[in-house]
Scaffold this motif. Structure first.
Motif, PDB file in Angstrom:
ATOM      1  N   LEU A 275       0.812  -1.212   0.000  1.00 49.11           N
ATOM      2  CA  LEU A 275       0.000   0.000   0.000  1.00 49.11           C
ATOM      3  C   LEU A 275       0.849   1.267   0.000  1.00 49.11           C
ATOM      4  O   LEU A 275       0.381   2.341  -0.381  1.00 49.11           O
ATOM      5  CB  LEU A 275      -0.940  -0.007   1.212  1.00 49.11           C
ATOM      6  CG  LEU A 275      -2.022  -1.094   1.212  1.00 49.11           C
ATOM      7  CD1 LEU A 275      -2.781  -1.098   2.531  1.00 49.11           C
ATOM      8  CD2 LEU A 275      -2.987  -0.893   0.055  1.00 49.11           C
ATOM      9  N   TYR A 276       2.103   1.131   0.425  1.00 50.73           N
ATOM     10  CA  TYR A 276       2.986   2.296   0.482  1.00 50.73           C
ATOM     11  C   TYR A 276       3.769   2.503  -0.815  1.00 50.73           C
ATOM     12  O   TYR A 276       4.512   3.463  -0.949  1.00 50.73           O
ATOM     13  CB  TYR A 276       3.966   2.136   1.649  1.00 50.73           C
ATOM     14  CG  TYR A 276       4.530   3.446   2.150  1.00 50.73           C
ATOM     15  CD1 TYR A 276       3.699   4.431   2.669  1.00 50.73           C
ATOM     16  CD2 TYR A 276       5.892   3.708   2.093  1.00 50.73           C
ATOM     17  CE1 TYR A 276       4.203   5.629   3.132  1.00 50.73           C
ATOM     18  CE2 TYR A 276       6.421   4.906   2.549  1.00 50.73           C
ATOM     19  CZ  TYR A 276       5.569   5.867   3.067  1.00 50.73           C
ATOM     20  OH  TYR A 276       6.057   7.053   3.517  1.00 50.73           O
ATOM     21  N   VAL A 277       3.556   1.616  -1.771  1.00 53.30           N
ATOM     22  CA  VAL A 277       4.287   1.702  -3.037  1.00 53.30           C
ATOM     23  C   VAL A 277       4.128   3.052  -3.731  1.00 53.30           C
ATOM     24  O   VAL A 277       5.113   3.615  -4.233  1.00 53.30           O
ATOM     25  CB  VAL A 277       3.875   0.541  -3.977  1.00 53.30           C
ATOM     26  CG1 VAL A 277       4.302   0.818  -5.418  1.00 53.30           C
ATOM     27  CG2 VAL A 277       4.502  -0.762  -3.502  1.00 53.30           C
ATOM     28  N   PRO A 278       2.896   3.627  -3.813  1.00 56.73           N
ATOM     29  CA  PRO A 278       2.791   4.950  -4.474  1.00 56.73           C
ATOM     30  C   PRO A 278       3.686   6.011  -3.847  1.00 56.73           C
ATOM     31  O   PRO A 278       4.225   6.874  -4.549  1.00 56.73           O
ATOM     32  CB  PRO A 278       1.300   5.304  -4.297  1.00 56.73           C
ATOM     33  CG  PRO A 278       0.617   3.981  -4.184  1.00 56.73           C
ATOM     34  CD  PRO A 278       1.578   3.109  -3.427  1.00 56.73           C
ATOM     35  N   ASN A 279       3.868   5.964  -2.528  1.00 64.62           N
ATOM     36  CA  ASN A 279       4.734   6.936  -1.860  1.00 64.62           C
ATOM     37  C   ASN A 279       6.203   6.701  -2.193  1.00 64.62           C
ATOM     38  O   ASN A 279       6.984   7.648  -2.337  1.00 64.62           O
ATOM     39  CB  ASN A 279       4.528   6.862  -0.343  1.00 64.62           C
ATOM     40  CG  ASN A 279       3.108   7.223   0.054  1.00 64.62           C
ATOM     41  OD1 ASN A 279       2.495   8.087  -0.554  1.00 64.62           O
ATOM     42  ND2 ASN A 279       2.579   6.557   1.053  1.00 64.62           N
ATOM     43  N   ILE A 280       6.573   5.427  -2.314  1.00 67.51           N
ATOM     44  CA  ILE A 280       7.955   5.098  -2.687  1.00 67.51           C
ATOM     45  C   ILE A 280       8.246   5.596  -4.096  1.00 67.51           C
ATOM     46  O   ILE A 280       9.314   6.142  -4.375  1.00 67.51           O
ATOM     47  CB  ILE A 280       8.188   3.586  -2.578  1.00 67.51           C
ATOM     48  CG1 ILE A 280       8.075   3.137  -1.120  1.00 67.51           C
ATOM     49  CG2 ILE A 280       9.554   3.199  -3.132  1.00 67.51           C
ATOM     50  CD1 ILE A 280       8.143   1.645  -0.930  1.00 67.51           C
ATOM     51  N   LYS A 281       7.261   5.410  -4.981  1.00 64.04           N
ATOM     52  CA  LYS A 281       7.431   5.878  -6.357  1.00 64.04           C
ATOM     53  C   LYS A 281       7.677   7.386  -6.391  1.00 64.04           C
ATOM     54  O   LYS A 281       8.550   7.884  -7.105  1.00 64.04           O
ATOM     55  CB  LYS A 281       6.192   5.532  -7.173  1.00 64.04           C
ATOM     56  CG  LYS A 281       6.263   5.980  -8.621  1.00 64.04           C
ATOM     57  CD  LYS A 281       4.903   5.983  -9.271  1.00 64.04           C
ATOM     58  CE  LYS A 281       4.043   7.119  -8.718  1.00 64.04           C
ATOM     59  NZ  LYS A 281       2.736   7.223  -9.402  1.00 64.04           N
ATOM     60  N   LYS A 282       6.893   8.118  -5.592  1.00 64.51           N
ATOM     61  CA  LYS A 282       7.042   9.571  -5.554  1.00 64.51           C
ATOM     62  C   LYS A 282       8.393   9.984  -4.962  1.00 64.51           C
ATOM     63  O   LYS A 282       8.992  10.967  -5.375  1.00 64.51           O
ATOM     64  CB  LYS A 282       5.917  10.186  -4.720  1.00 64.51           C
ATOM     65  CG  LYS A 282       4.531  10.045  -5.330  1.00 64.51           C
ATOM     66  CD  LYS A 282       3.476  10.596  -4.383  1.00 64.51           C
ATOM     67  CE  LYS A 282       2.072  10.350  -4.917  1.00 64.51           C
ATOM     68  NZ  LYS A 282       1.036  10.816  -3.965  1.00 64.51           N
ATOM     69  N   ALA A 283       8.859   9.202  -3.980  1.00 65.36           N
ATOM     70  CA  ALA A 283      10.072   9.594  -3.251  1.00 65.36           C
ATOM     71  C   ALA A 283      11.353   9.316  -4.029  1.00 65.36           C
ATOM     72  O   ALA A 283      12.233  10.178  -4.130  1.00 65.36           O
ATOM     73  CB  ALA A 283      10.116   8.885  -1.907  1.00 65.36           C
ATOM     74  N   VAL A 284      11.487   8.120  -4.587  1.00 61.71           N
ATOM     75  CA  VAL A 284      12.762   7.740  -5.205  1.00 61.71           C
ATOM     76  C   VAL A 284      12.630   7.245  -6.635  1.00 61.71           C
ATOM     77  O   VAL A 284      13.637   7.146  -7.346  1.00 61.71           O
ATOM     78  CB  VAL A 284      13.485   6.659  -4.358  1.00 61.71           C
ATOM     79  CG1 VAL A 284      13.804   7.184  -2.982  1.00 61.71           C
ATOM     80  CG2 VAL A 284      12.653   5.388  -4.269  1.00 61.71           C
ATOM     81  N   GLY A 285      11.420   6.906  -7.080  1.00 67.99           N
ATOM     82  CA  GLY A 285      11.258   6.383  -8.428  1.00 67.99           C
ATOM     83  C   GLY A 285      11.552   4.889  -8.496  1.00 67.99           C
ATOM     84  O   GLY A 285      12.247   4.328  -7.657  1.00 67.99           O
ATOM     85  N   TYR A 286      11.008   4.250  -9.511  1.00 68.82           N
ATOM     86  CA  TYR A 286      11.138   2.802  -9.640  1.00 68.82           C
ATOM     87  C   TYR A 286      12.557   2.354  -9.947  1.00 68.82           C
ATOM     88  O   TYR A 286      12.957   1.243  -9.598  1.00 68.82           O
ATOM     89  CB  TYR A 286      10.193   2.295 -10.733  1.00 68.82           C
ATOM     90  CG  TYR A 286       8.729   2.312 -10.342  1.00 68.82           C
ATOM     91  CD1 TYR A 286       8.328   2.476  -9.023  1.00 68.82           C
ATOM     92  CD2 TYR A 286       7.737   2.151 -11.311  1.00 68.82           C
ATOM     93  CE1 TYR A 286       6.984   2.487  -8.676  1.00 68.82           C
ATOM     94  CE2 TYR A 286       6.388   2.150 -10.974  1.00 68.82           C
ATOM     95  CZ  TYR A 286       6.019   2.321  -9.654  1.00 68.82           C
ATOM     96  OH  TYR A 286       4.700   2.318  -9.316  1.00 68.82           O
ATOM     97  N   LYS A 287      13.321   3.188 -10.632  1.00 70.25           N
ATOM     98  CA  LYS A 287      14.673   2.781 -11.024  1.00 70.25           C
ATOM     99  C   LYS A 287      15.540   2.457  -9.818  1.00 70.25           C
ATOM    100  O   LYS A 287      16.398   1.565  -9.875  1.00 70.25           O
ATOM    101  CB  LYS A 287      15.324   3.880 -11.868  1.00 70.25           C
ATOM    102  CG  LYS A 287      16.684   3.486 -12.436  1.00 70.25           C
ATOM    103  CD  LYS A 287      17.123   4.408 -13.555  1.00 70.25           C
ATOM    104  CE  LYS A 287      17.341   5.811 -13.067  1.00 70.25           C
ATOM    105  NZ  LYS A 287      17.898   6.677 -14.145  1.00 70.25           N
ATOM    106  N   LEU A 288      15.317   3.146  -8.714  1.00 64.84           N
ATOM    107  CA  LEU A 288      16.051   2.871  -7.480  1.00 64.84           C
ATOM    108  C   LEU A 288      15.296   1.896  -6.591  1.00 64.84           C
ATOM    109  O   LEU A 288      15.882   0.989  -5.995  1.00 64.84           O
ATOM    110  CB  LEU A 288      16.317   4.173  -6.719  1.00 64.84           C
ATOM    111  CG  LEU A 288      17.030   4.043  -5.368  1.00 64.84           C
ATOM    112  CD1 LEU A 288      18.415   3.423  -5.553  1.00 64.84           C
ATOM    113  CD2 LEU A 288      17.134   5.400  -4.687  1.00 64.84           C
TER     114      LEU A 288
END
Length: 427
Positions: A275-288
């Motif tokens: 559920l926290y994946v959208p926040n991770i995407k915003k913070a660092v992006g999928y590449k990292l």
């Protein structure tokens, strides 16, 4: 302050369309059967006198059922309504699950394999259309949240099943044995049909257009490139995931109640991570985010597997449990991220097919993984070496995903993909 912001972000899920939420609730009902059977059916079969090889031989037919149905479903759903297929899944999965439990108890091997095939085929009618349905019928800005919530149904179902099984089995292990608890979960999964009746939406059915003669060949090149890392990870997972409960039972001598208690915590972490994946995407992006989370998950798997080398020490079981609780959320939270990237990488007109191929790859890999696991265990190969083989394959897959994301960025820069959609994927 962190937790306040954390849960405030989760409020966004409540803003999703009600029809999408009810569909995901129906998916959750089916995942109750899926998660409970994955963790506890091997334990039930073991108590009924089946060997590890026989357990693997039975379970692999479930994935064969998905494999033989997946491509047909993927091709069938293009330019068609998807909602009727969800009813097939929500009725078929419980019926065939009851058949599996009956044939395990009566030791009707051939009929058991047929029930497993039917279970897998039925589950396909939810597993494959659900992501295309979400992508077709939800706003572009809601895609990541909807996909993440859909992925979280697996861990949420595992939490509910683990609490239920652990509590009742600990209270009375004779009355509430694996068989009776699995029967109760199967019957409760029929609530999925009621959830589907609340999915009131006018489905968007996209038109598939062939723009030039070589497009089919070009699309297959893209599909193969996108799905190779999925294949590598799936093959590795097939050696491990369906048999984790046997590892903890046979190596660390955990009871059914104890293993399900551990699963409660691990699944809660999985759900929060997904559920926290959208926040991770915003913070660092999928590449990292993708290679980092998966790399730490692989390390945790290696540490968990190697506890077999010193399993005679009391501390080994606690290390194994700790590593299991780390590995589960770290590896599973990458699922929504990689799915989002792959779906956007292949383009809109290939999304139904890639969903089908993904299901076929996972199920086929788990089928052959179960077959090989049974052979290895029948020949006395220790769990640790089987799990280390998984770690090697995982490592190759992670590296491939990283280069796939780089290629995705390159295709965006060249104008080959929708730039607006790319902004919902890349940092």
């Amino acid at each position: 302050m962190f937790f306040l912001r954390f849960f405030q972000e989760f409020k966004e899920y409540g803003k999703l369309q009600k029809s999408i939420l009810f569909l995901i609730a129906a998916e959750l009902c089916l995942q109750l059967v899926n998660s409970s059977f994955l963790s506890n059916l091997p334990l039930y079969m073991r108590h009924e006198g089946y060997t590890d090889g026989q357990v693997a031989d039975s379970i692999k037919f479930r994935y064969l059922g998905v494999l033989v149905t997946a491509i047909f479903v993927g091709l069938f759903i293009r330019r068609r309504k998807l909602l009727p297929l969800f009813y097939i899944a929500c009725l078929g999965v419980p019926v065939f699950a009851l058949g599996i439990l009956f044939t395990v108890q009566s030791h009707q091997i051939l009929l058991n394999h047929l029930m497993q095939l039917g279970w897998g085929a039925s589950f396909t009618f939810m597993q494959i259309p659900v992501l295309p349905f979400i992508l077709r019928n939800s706003k572009t800005g809601d895609h990541t949240s909807s996909i993440s919530l859909s992925y979280a149904t697996w861990s949420l179902a595992t939490i509910l099943c683990s609490i239920f099984i652990s509590a009742f089995n600990a209270a009375n292990p004779v009355l509430f044995d694996e068989k009776n608890l699995l029967y109760a979960i199967v019957f409760s999964s029929l609530l999925g049909v009621l959830c589907l009746t609340q999915v009131k939406i006018r489905e968007e059915i996209p038109e598939t257009k062939i723009r030039y003669a070589g497009s089919v060949k070009a699309d297959w090149n893209i599909l193969i490139r996108a799905l190779i890392p999925t294949l590598i990870l799936a093959v590795g997972a097939g050696f491990t995931i369906p048999f984790i409960s046997l590892f903890f039972t046979n190596v660390h001598h955990m009871t059914t109640a104890s293993f399900n208690a551990v699963n409660i915590v691990a699944s809660l972490l999985i759900a929060l991570a997904a559920l926290y994946v959208p926040n991770i995407k915003k913070a660092v992006g999928y590449k990292l985010a993708v290679p980092t989370t998966q790399s730490f998950a692989i390390l945790a798997l290696i540490l968990m597997a190697t506890t077999q080398f010193y399993s005679q020490l009391r501390v080994s079981v606690y290390i194994a449990i700790g590593c299991y609780m780390l590995r589960q959320p770290l590896m599973n939270m990458a699922g929504p991220m990689t799915s989002d990237v792959v779906m956007k990488y292949v383009g809109k007109r290939n999304q139904e097919l890639v969903s089908a191929l993904t299901a076929a790859i996972w199920s086929g890999s788990w089928f052959f993984g179960g077959l090989l696991f049974g052979v290895l265990r029948n020949n006395g190969v220790a769990y640790v070496y089987i799990f280390l083989l998984t770690a090697v394959l995982y490592s190759i897959g992670v590296i491939w995903y990283y280069f796939l994301i780089l290629d995705y960025e390159k295709r965006i820069a060249l104008g080959l993909l929708d730039k607006e959609e790319a902004e919902t994927v890349l940092h």
